[in-house]
Design an enzyme around this catalytic site. Structure first.
Site, mmCIF file in Angstrom:
data_model
loop_
_atom_site.group_PDB
_atom_site.id
_atom_site.type_symbol
_atom_site.label_atom_id
_atom_site.label_comp_id
_atom_site.label_asym_id
_atom_site.label_seq_id
_atom_site.Cartn_x
_atom_site.Cartn_y
_atom_site.Cartn_z
ATOM 1 N N HIS A 1 -3.114 6.976 3.146
ATOM 2 C CA HIS A 1 -3.578 5.747 2.512
ATOM 3 C C HIS A 1 -4.940 5.411 3.101
ATOM 4 C CE1 HIS A 1 -4.091 1.738 1.202
ATOM 5 N NE2 HIS A 1 -3.755 1.174 2.347
ATOM 6 N N ASN B 1 -10.130 -0.179 0.615
ATOM 7 C CA ASN B 1 -8.671 -0.083 0.560
ATOM 8 C C ASN B 1 -8.204 -0.545 -0.828
ATOM 9 O OD1 ASN B 1 -5.923 -0.517 0.751
ATOM 10 N ND2 ASN B 1 -6.005 -1.587 2.706
ATOM 11 N N CYS C 1 0.815 -1.225 0.000
ATOM 12 C CA CYS C 1 0.000 0.000 0.000
ATOM 13 C C CYS C 1 0.846 1.272 0.000
ATOM 14 C CB CYS C 1 -0.931 0.012 1.207
ATOM 15 S SG CYS C 1 -1.988 -1.421 1.269
#
Ligand code: ACO
Length: 330
Positions: free
Chosen positions: A257, A287, A113
């Site tokens: 994020h 996500n 990520c």
């Protein structure tokens, strides 16, 4: 000398999976997902839709927004954990699709990520040693739902697919003063086990036995990741602010994020930021791993939510563990 974002783009697949849809798939509820994560829906790539298929429209939009033609692009870097193939790189596949001239530098990078901010920093450093490098495409793209275990309620509610891209331009004089101001990247491989896909690489090739144990999917110790994430992102943000001599009160947007609303809010609070300065879109996308910050940047840029000269503080964490922060001046 450094780089500045001169155009952004994003793409999310057409199919939307809501929390109510998930209620029919696993033992969960819209209420649990919303209160624990802030997620309401996520986009899911079609069966035949690859990472480069999603990255392509995001790149086209970034090129158009920046008034750049593909033959001006000297580098493509694609942050992803879901490449089209083990090799060649998705960046090379994109180079062909976008008709970027042969001779451009093309590579994929994997920092889960955190991949997009790792990629930004790599290009920002490379322009210093490659004087001919004038413009680069930095892409974050994931078909993370292909690594999602749709029978595991602990993880399947969290993820979504998508792509974001920016055109970075080398700035060899101060011009309008915008660009990447400071960056801090880190990793700690002692935490590989708390968030990983065990099978599918050389350590554990895919076999029937492995797949029967569902080891080809994401496994995560959620609470441990949560704890590490908040501390890591806050620490990295403080370091870049200090290095740049910028205070958190000068930040227009913190762009974390987008993994979990509670994590984002905890980071914002510990940096003394109010909710007007913390960008959150996790409710609509879940996500999207390396794509999340790039998608958020495009929403901010296209939505006219940032003015020239304002500071944006990007921060990410992900499997590895990897984490970091990047301070941009728009
Ligand atoms: N629906 C209903 N109940 C659930 C669900 C669900 N989808 N998932 C878990 N539960 C249950 C658990 O089984 C547990 O039940 P029990 O108490 O009977 O055992 C209970 O809810 C609480 O579970 P916790 O794991 O303690 O829940 P928590 O509040 O920690 O939230 C979450 C879980 C959302 C995963 C959180 O820990 C989190 O967000 N962690 C960070 C994850 C993350 O951000 N990962 C990003 C990195 S991804 C990457 O790098 C590719």
């Amino acid at each position: 000398m450094g780089t500045k974002i001169i155009g952004t783009g994003c793409y999310t697949p057409e199919r939307v999976l809501t929390n109510h849809d998930l209620e029919k798939m696993v033992d969960t509820s819209d209420e649990w997902i919303r209160t624990r994560t802030g997620i309401e829906e996520r986009h899911i790539a079609a069966d035949g839709e690859s990472a480069s298929d999603m990255a392509y429209p995001a790149c086209i939009r970034a090129l158009e927004a920046s008034g750049t033609s593909p033959d001006e692009i000297g580098m493509i870097i694609v942050a992803t954990v879901c490449p089209d193939y083990p090799f060649p790189s998705t960046a090379c596949v994109l180079q062909r699709k976008l008709k970027v001239s042969p001779g451009a530098i093309c590579l994929d990078m994997q920092a889960a990520c955190s991949g997009f901010i790792y990629a930004l920093d790599i290009v920002n450093s490379m322009v210093k040693t490659h004087p001919s490098l004038k413009k680069a495409l930095v892409v974050g793209v994931e078909k993370i739902t292909m690594l999602t275990d749709w029978e595991d309620r602990n993880t399947c509610v969290l993820f979504g697919d998508g792509a974001g891209a920016v055109v970075l331009e080398a700035r060899r004089d101060s011009q309008d003063g915008g660009g990447i101001v400071a960056s801090k990247l880190s990793a700690d491989g002692n935490f590989t086990d708390i968030l990983m896909v065990k099978a599918g690489g050389s350590a554990m090739p895919l076999t029937k036995e492995v797949m029967d144990q569902r080891l080809q999917y994401i496994r995560m110790e959620g609470q441990e990741v949560f704890k590490q994430a908040v501390n890591a992102m806050v620490g990295a943000c403080k370091e870049v602010l200090q290095e740049a001599g910028v205070t958190s009160s000068e930040i227009r947007w913190l762009i974390p994020h987008q993994a979990n609303r509670r994590i984002i809010e905890a980071v914002g609070k510990r940096l003394n930021l109010t909710e007007e300065n913390v960008f959150i879109n996790v409710s609509r996308y879940g996500n999207t791993s390396a794509a999340s910050i790039a998608i958020a940047l495009d929403e901010i840029a296209r939505g006219g939510k940032v003015e020239r000269g304002e500071y944006l503080l990007l921060t990410a964490f992900g499997a590895g563990l990897t984490w970091g922060a990047t301070l941009l001046r728009w």
